[in-house]
Scaffold this active site. Structure first.
Site, PDB file in Angstrom:
ATOM      1  N   SER A 164       3.877  -2.564  10.372  1.00 18.04           N
ATOM      2  CA  SER A 164       5.412  -2.343  10.290  1.00 18.04           C
ATOM      3  C   SER A 164       6.086  -3.650  10.122  1.00 18.04           C
ATOM      4  O   SER A 164       6.860  -4.341  10.762  1.00 18.04           O
ATOM      5  CB  SER A 164       5.898  -2.151  11.788  1.00 18.04           C
ATOM      6  OG  SER A 164       5.518  -0.895  11.972  1.00 18.04           O
TER       7      SER A 164
ATOM      8  N   ASN B 206       0.910  -1.150  -0.060  1.00 20.03           N
ATOM      9  CA  ASN B 206      -0.027  -0.101  -0.135  1.00 20.03           C
ATOM     10  C   ASN B 206       0.933   1.091  -0.011  1.00 20.03           C
ATOM     11  O   ASN B 206       1.401   1.483   1.098  1.00 20.03           O
ATOM     12  CB  ASN B 206      -0.801   0.045   1.139  1.00 20.03           C
ATOM     13  CG  ASN B 206      -1.644   1.219   1.456  1.00 20.03           C
ATOM     14  OD1 ASN B 206      -1.785   2.070   0.587  1.00 20.03           O
ATOM     15  ND2 ASN B 206      -2.374   1.350   2.382  1.00 20.03           N
TER      16      ASN B 206
ATOM     17  N   LYS C  29       0.223   4.374  -0.249  1.00 18.12           N
ATOM     18  CA  LYS C  29      -0.371   5.486   0.505  1.00 18.12           C
ATOM     19  C   LYS C  29      -0.131   6.765  -0.431  1.00 18.12           C
ATOM     20  O   LYS C  29      -0.162   6.547  -1.594  1.00 18.12           O
ATOM     21  CB  LYS C  29       0.201   5.627   1.889  1.00 18.12           C
ATOM     22  CG  LYS C  29       0.006   4.194   2.709  1.00 18.12           C
ATOM     23  CD  LYS C  29       0.353   4.330   4.006  1.00 18.12           C
ATOM     24  CE  LYS C  29      -0.142   3.144   4.885  1.00 18.12           C
ATOM     25  NZ  LYS C  29       0.157   3.062   6.521  1.00 18.12           N
TER      26      LYS C  29
ATOM     27  N   GLY D  33       3.392   1.817  10.884  1.00 14.08           N
ATOM     28  CA  GLY D  33       4.173   2.993  10.518  1.00 14.08           C
ATOM     29  C   GLY D  33       4.825   3.448  12.026  1.00 14.08           C
ATOM     30  O   GLY D  33       5.532   4.359  12.118  1.00 14.08           O
TER      31      GLY D  33
HETATM   32  P1  13P Z   1       3.525   0.086   7.653  1.00  9.01           P
HETATM   33  O1  13P Z   1       3.699  -1.313   6.980  1.00  9.01           O
HETATM   34  O2  13P Z   1       4.115   1.387   7.094  1.00  9.01           O
HETATM   35  O3  13P Z   1       3.423  -0.079   9.035  1.00  9.01           O
HETATM   36  O4  13P Z   1       1.708   0.318   6.978  1.00  9.01           O
HETATM   37  C1  13P Z   1       0.958  -0.656   7.270  1.00  9.01           C
HETATM   38  C2  13P Z   1      -0.235  -0.138   6.379  1.00  9.01           C
HETATM   39  O5  13P Z   1      -0.959   0.406   6.964  1.00  9.01           O
HETATM   40  C3  13P Z   1      -0.574  -0.867   5.249  1.00  9.01           C
HETATM   41  O6  13P Z   1      -1.697  -0.671   4.611  1.00  9.01           O
END
Ligand code: 13P
Length: 256
Positions: free
Chosen positions: A218, A9, A11, A178
């Protein structure tokens, strides 16, 4: 056997040209996997990423699929700034992430809009990755199981069993996204079993056992093996570590 799915993802990251460059680096690195590889670019990068996958001989024979990060709860109409399921289908997008915690937290996505999006996507035969997960206060108060079960029940309200094909759930504890904090593999496994039980009560055991449940929060090259060793963890939904081809390919190839 449930196939392993490793989904990135992205984002609010990567412009269309950055997304294409990433795909060109990634595809040769994941050409030998039998796991399903999913990338979820921003809306405006979707056409370029789909084209990059199409142009590559590697992607033709491989398991690389493109997903959207969100979609409108309505098919069409006066909804400024929204993106329709019809547009995603026309582009050739395979699936859509619905109910990500960032959408619930920052954009007031409600359980009822998650439910509407899930139904609309499945009506048009678009796959869905439904995200659920508790926040830190809920976990510390011992409410994680209840919160997640309620999210699952609300998302599936009025959804017929026949529509559940092409649907996966991602369990993403909000406190692990995150932050560098991962749920322990045992805690993640326990929640995945709880989600399966919730689905079995709503539908039946066969359906609950057939549905892929991904873990997100994470996930990194150094913790993926332990997570994937759990019998009820069928893949990962990855944010940060999906942005670099070296890291993401290491996640995809965790079993090599
Ligand atoms: P991270 O891997 O950066 O923690 O994000 C996870 C996430 O929200 C995937 O949709």
């Amino acid at each position: 056997m449930r196939k392993k799915i490793i989904a990135g993802n992205w984002k609010l990251n990567k412009t269309p040209s950055e997304a294409v460059a990433f795909m060109q680096s990634l595809m040769p690195l994941v050409s030998n996997t039998t796991n399903m590889v999913v990338v979820a670019p921003s809306f405006v990068a979707l056409p370029a990423v789909l084209q990059a996958a199409k142009d590559s001989n590697i992607a033709k024979d491989s398991n690389i699929y493109v997903a959207a990060q969100n979609m409108a709860a309505h098919e069409d109409g006066a909804y400024t700034g929204e993106v329709s399921v019809l547009a995603l289908k026309e582009l050739g997008v395979l699936s859509v992430i619905v109910g990500h915690s960032e959408r619930r937290q920052y954009y007031n996505e409600s359980d009822s809009s998650v439910n509407a999006k899930l139904k609309l996507a499945r009506k048009h035969d678009l796959g869905v990755i439904l995200c659920v997960g508790e926040n830190l206060a809920e976990r510390e108060a011992g409410q994680a199981n209840q919160v997640v079960a309620e999210q699952v029940k609300a998302a599936f309200a009025g959804v017929e069993a026949a529509l559940i094909e092409k649907l996966a759930i991602a369990y993403e504890p909000v406190w692990a996204i995150g932050t560098g904090k991962t749920a322990s593999s045992a805690d993640a496994e326990a929640m995945h079993i709880h989600i399966r039980k919730t689905l079995a009560a709503l539908y039946n055991d066969e359906l609950a056992n057939g549905l892929s449940i991904l873990y997100g929060g994470s996930v990194k090259p150094d913790n993926i093996k332990e997570l994937m060793a759990m019998p009820n963890i069928d893949g990962a939904l990855v944010g940060g570590a999906s942005l670099k081809a070296a890291d993401f390919s290491a996640l995809v190839n965790f079993d090599k």
